[in-house]
Motif scaffolding. Sequence first.
Motif, PDB file in Angstrom:
ATOM      1  N   VAL A 179       0.846  -1.188   0.000  1.00  0.00           N
ATOM      2  CA  VAL A 179       0.000   0.000   0.000  1.00  0.00           C
ATOM      3  C   VAL A 179       0.883   1.240   0.000  1.00  0.00           C
ATOM      4  O   VAL A 179       0.657   2.189  -0.725  1.00  0.00           O
ATOM      5  N   ALA A 180       1.972   1.186   0.811  1.00  0.00           N
ATOM      6  CA  ALA A 180       2.879   2.339   0.880  1.00  0.00           C
ATOM      7  C   ALA A 180       3.459   2.628  -0.493  1.00  0.00           C
ATOM      8  O   ALA A 180       3.533   3.770  -0.915  1.00  0.00           O
ATOM      9  N   HIS A 181       3.831   1.558  -1.227  1.00  0.00           N
ATOM     10  CA  HIS A 181       4.423   1.772  -2.554  1.00  0.00           C
ATOM     11  C   HIS A 181       3.396   2.326  -3.526  1.00  0.00           C
ATOM     12  O   HIS A 181       3.708   3.186  -4.336  1.00  0.00           O
ATOM     13  N   ALA A 182       2.152   1.811  -3.415  1.00  0.00           N
ATOM     14  CA  ALA A 182       1.120   2.235  -4.357  1.00  0.00           C
ATOM     15  C   ALA A 182       0.855   3.728  -4.222  1.00  0.00           C
ATOM     16  O   ALA A 182       0.488   4.389  -5.187  1.00  0.00           O
ATOM     17  N   SER A 183       1.068   4.282  -3.035  1.00  0.00           N
ATOM     18  CA  SER A 183       0.779   5.706  -2.857  1.00  0.00           C
ATOM     19  C   SER A 183       1.951   6.587  -3.292  1.00  0.00           C
ATOM     20  O   SER A 183       1.840   7.806  -3.315  1.00  0.00           O
ATOM     21  N   LEU A 184       3.067   5.963  -3.654  1.00  0.00           N
ATOM     22  CA  LEU A 184       4.213   6.758  -4.098  1.00  0.00           C
ATOM     23  C   LEU A 184       4.088   7.038  -5.595  1.00  0.00           C
ATOM     24  O   LEU A 184       3.689   6.171  -6.363  1.00  0.00           O
ATOM     25  N   ASP A 196       4.870   7.711  -9.613  1.00  0.00           N
ATOM     26  CA  ASP A 196       5.781   7.183 -10.622  1.00  0.00           C
ATOM     27  C   ASP A 196       6.778   8.304 -10.992  1.00  0.00           C
ATOM     28  O   ASP A 196       6.365   9.385 -11.419  1.00  0.00           O
ATOM     29  N   PRO A 197       8.084   8.078 -10.822  1.00  0.00           N
ATOM     30  CA  PRO A 197       9.037   9.187 -10.975  1.00  0.00           C
ATOM     31  C   PRO A 197       9.095   9.804 -12.369  1.00  0.00           C
ATOM     32  O   PRO A 197       9.189  11.023 -12.481  1.00  0.00           O
ATOM     33  N   GLU A 198       9.000   8.967 -13.412  1.00  0.00           N
ATOM     34  CA  GLU A 198       9.099   9.514 -14.769  1.00  0.00           C
ATOM     35  C   GLU A 198       7.898  10.412 -15.082  1.00  0.00           C
ATOM     36  O   GLU A 198       8.045  11.509 -15.625  1.00  0.00           O
ATOM     37  N   LEU A 199       6.725   9.912 -14.697  1.00  0.00           N
ATOM     38  CA  LEU A 199       5.496  10.684 -14.915  1.00  0.00           C
ATOM     39  C   LEU A 199       5.538  11.992 -14.122  1.00  0.00           C
ATOM     40  O   LEU A 199       5.209  13.073 -14.628  1.00  0.00           O
ATOM     41  N   LEU A 200       5.981  11.862 -12.882  1.00  0.00           N
ATOM     42  CA  LEU A 200       6.043  13.041 -12.012  1.00  0.00           C
ATOM     43  C   LEU A 200       7.016  14.078 -12.576  1.00  0.00           C
ATOM     44  O   LEU A 200       6.722  15.277 -12.596  1.00  0.00           O
ATOM     45  N   ALA A 201       8.157  13.588 -13.095  1.00  0.00           N
ATOM     46  CA  ALA A 201       9.154  14.517 -13.653  1.00  0.00           C
ATOM     47  C   ALA A 201       8.553  15.310 -14.811  1.00  0.00           C
ATOM     48  O   ALA A 201       8.744  16.522 -14.908  1.00  0.00           O
ATOM     49  N   SER A 202       7.796  14.636 -15.677  1.00  0.00           N
ATOM     50  CA  SER A 202       7.248  15.364 -16.826  1.00  0.00           C
ATOM     51  C   SER A 202       6.224  16.399 -16.353  1.00  0.00           C
ATOM     52  O   SER A 202       6.139  17.493 -16.920  1.00  0.00           O
ATOM     53  N   ARG A 218       6.429  20.654 -16.496  1.00  0.00           N
ATOM     54  CA  ARG A 218       5.344  21.540 -16.963  1.00  0.00           C
ATOM     55  C   ARG A 218       4.945  22.525 -15.868  1.00  0.00           C
ATOM     56  O   ARG A 218       3.967  23.246 -15.997  1.00  0.00           O
ATOM     57  N   ARG A 219       5.692  22.512 -14.757  1.00  0.00           N
ATOM     58  CA  ARG A 219       5.478  23.421 -13.610  1.00  0.00           C
ATOM     59  C   ARG A 219       4.107  23.243 -12.961  1.00  0.00           C
ATOM     60  O   ARG A 219       3.497  24.216 -12.512  1.00  0.00           O
ATOM     61  N   GLU A 220       3.614  21.994 -12.935  1.00  0.00           N
ATOM     62  CA  GLU A 220       2.334  21.783 -12.245  1.00  0.00           C
ATOM     63  C   GLU A 220       2.578  21.856 -10.747  1.00  0.00           C
ATOM     64  O   GLU A 220       3.402  21.107 -10.211  1.00  0.00           O
ATOM     65  N   ARG A 221       1.851  22.723 -10.086  1.00  0.00           N
ATOM     66  CA  ARG A 221       2.101  22.963  -8.657  1.00  0.00           C
ATOM     67  C   ARG A 221       1.950  21.696  -7.819  1.00  0.00           C
ATOM     68  O   ARG A 221       2.761  21.421  -6.940  1.00  0.00           O
ATOM     69  N   ALA A 222       0.896  20.927  -8.108  1.00  0.00           N
ATOM     70  CA  ALA A 222       0.643  19.719  -7.319  1.00  0.00           C
ATOM     71  C   ALA A 222       1.808  18.743  -7.492  1.00  0.00           C
ATOM     72  O   ALA A 222       2.188  18.025  -6.564  1.00  0.00           O
ATOM     73  N   ALA A 223       2.400  18.749  -8.709  1.00  0.00           N
ATOM     74  CA  ALA A 223       3.521  17.840  -8.975  1.00  0.00           C
ATOM     75  C   ALA A 223       4.764  18.297  -8.208  1.00  0.00           C
ATOM     76  O   ALA A 223       5.511  17.474  -7.683  1.00  0.00           O
ATOM     77  N   VAL A 224       4.967  19.605  -8.141  1.00  0.00           N
ATOM     78  CA  VAL A 224       6.112  20.133  -7.390  1.00  0.00           C
ATOM     79  C   VAL A 224       5.970  19.717  -5.917  1.00  0.00           C
ATOM     80  O   VAL A 224       6.907  19.201  -5.298  1.00  0.00           O
ATOM     81  N   ALA A 225       4.765  19.909  -5.376  1.00  0.00           N
ATOM     82  CA  ALA A 225       4.514  19.553  -3.971  1.00  0.00           C
ATOM     83  C   ALA A 225       4.737  18.059  -3.762  1.00  0.00           C
ATOM     84  O   ALA A 225       5.368  17.638  -2.781  1.00  0.00           O
ATOM     85  N   SER A 226       4.260  17.254  -4.703  1.00  0.00           N
ATOM     86  CA  SER A 226       4.385  15.811  -4.554  1.00  0.00           C
ATOM     87  C   SER A 226       5.852  15.380  -4.696  1.00  0.00           C
ATOM     88  O   SER A 226       6.326  14.473  -3.991  1.00  0.00           O
ATOM     89  N   GLY A 227       6.597  16.059  -5.591  1.00  0.00           N
ATOM     90  CA  GLY A 227       8.032  15.784  -5.721  1.00  0.00           C
ATOM     91  C   GLY A 227       8.774  16.092  -4.430  1.00  0.00           C
ATOM     92  O   GLY A 227       9.617  15.321  -3.979  1.00  0.00           O
ATOM     93  N   LEU A 228       8.434  17.228  -3.810  1.00  0.00           N
ATOM     94  CA  LEU A 228       9.097  17.606  -2.558  1.00  0.00           C
ATOM     95  C   LEU A 228       8.778  16.591  -1.458  1.00  0.00           C
ATOM     96  O   LEU A 228       9.650  16.207  -0.670  1.00  0.00           O
TER      97      LEU A 228
END
Length: 340
Positions: A5-10, A12-18, A22-32
């Motif tokens: 379950v812990a892994h499922a909530s993490l 996907d790094p490649e998707l997140l990077a793209s 694109r400067r998506e705020r939610a993605a920046v927060a999730s990356g941090l």
Amino acid sequence: MTPQVAHASLPDPELLASRILRRERAAVASGLNLLDNRLAEARMRAVRLLACLSGERWLNEGHLIGVTGPPGAGKSSLVSAMIREWRASGRTVGVLAVDPSSRPELGGGALLGDRIRIKTPLNDDGLFIRSLANRNQLGGVASEVWPMSWLMLVCFDVVVIETVGVGQTEIDIAEIGDTVCYVAQPASGDTIQYLKSGIIEIPDIFAVNKADLGAPARKTASEIARSARRQDRRDDWDYPVCLVSATMTTGIRSFHDHFDRHRRYLVDSGLLGRLRLRHQSAWVVRLIREEFGTFGLDLAGGRAAVERRLSESRCNQFEEYERMRTHMLSRLLSVNQTTL
Ligand SMILES: Nc1nc2c(ncn2[C@@H]2O[C@H](COP(=O)(O)OP(=O)(O)O)[C@@H](O)[C@H]2O)c(=O)[nH]1
Ligand SMILES: [Mg+2]
């Protein structure tokens, strides 16, 4: 929570990077959040995320700024005033506020913006503020702040790290920022202590805030100017001392210009590349020490060897550290097996 379950909530790094690119705020927060997560699976994904982001042109164009000083000096107020200048000139800004008293933030974003007194317009897409609890019990800046700064540099033209200066913090911030600024409180014991310590050699720019208080502010500014000038500096930078008032917004324009001037100085003198390489190896050395102690650092051949390795490596510092870590773990395992 089961590991699956812990892994499922993490993410996907490649998707997140793209999405981050694109400067998506939610993605920046999730990356941090991912970079702030110490679970083994999160670490592996964080390395992949940073590998996707490293080498982006923004990393070489951005300006990483450390702002430090005693609590209450007006760091957050000054950062707010600076944000207005940067935004007015069309630059995007990311802020990491390392707040020893704050709890880890849920959901990311600028939710704590008000509490940390960085006052900003709502719904500004060119601004992102994140408050971080400082986990490092011994004072100083937690090692996660370095990769977080890099992620922010991918997305924003200027990245500011605000920390409360308590000795070790100032030393740590000097190993992160391209430009370090110390904000002094007029006529305070903290500043006198500071002037007496060797830490005064660290900042590139000094601000004495609350210039509206008059004489005490002017006196502190001249005391700092005297101490800053006394050092045997071997470079050509002039270590400016600025009298500013964040609330009255006086002196802000010229204070702001010193940051640009310092960055130009770093680029023109060829120092920026060397400084960032030094900061990368300081981070790698620090992680080696945290995870493996002096034994690990000996295995790595010491600080100079780490710096050489990073300068010659074709992969980024984060991947390079993972390689070194894997090597050390296998060495430790083999030592254990022979001794048992
Ligand atoms: N008089 C005066 N007060 C200021 C100025 N800048 C900040 N303050 C006040 O100083 C206090 C601390 O400010 P803050 O920005 O939170 O300081 P930080 O802890 O260093 O981030 C707040 O009450 C601010 O309103 C200034 O230029 N003049
Ligand atoms: Mg503050």
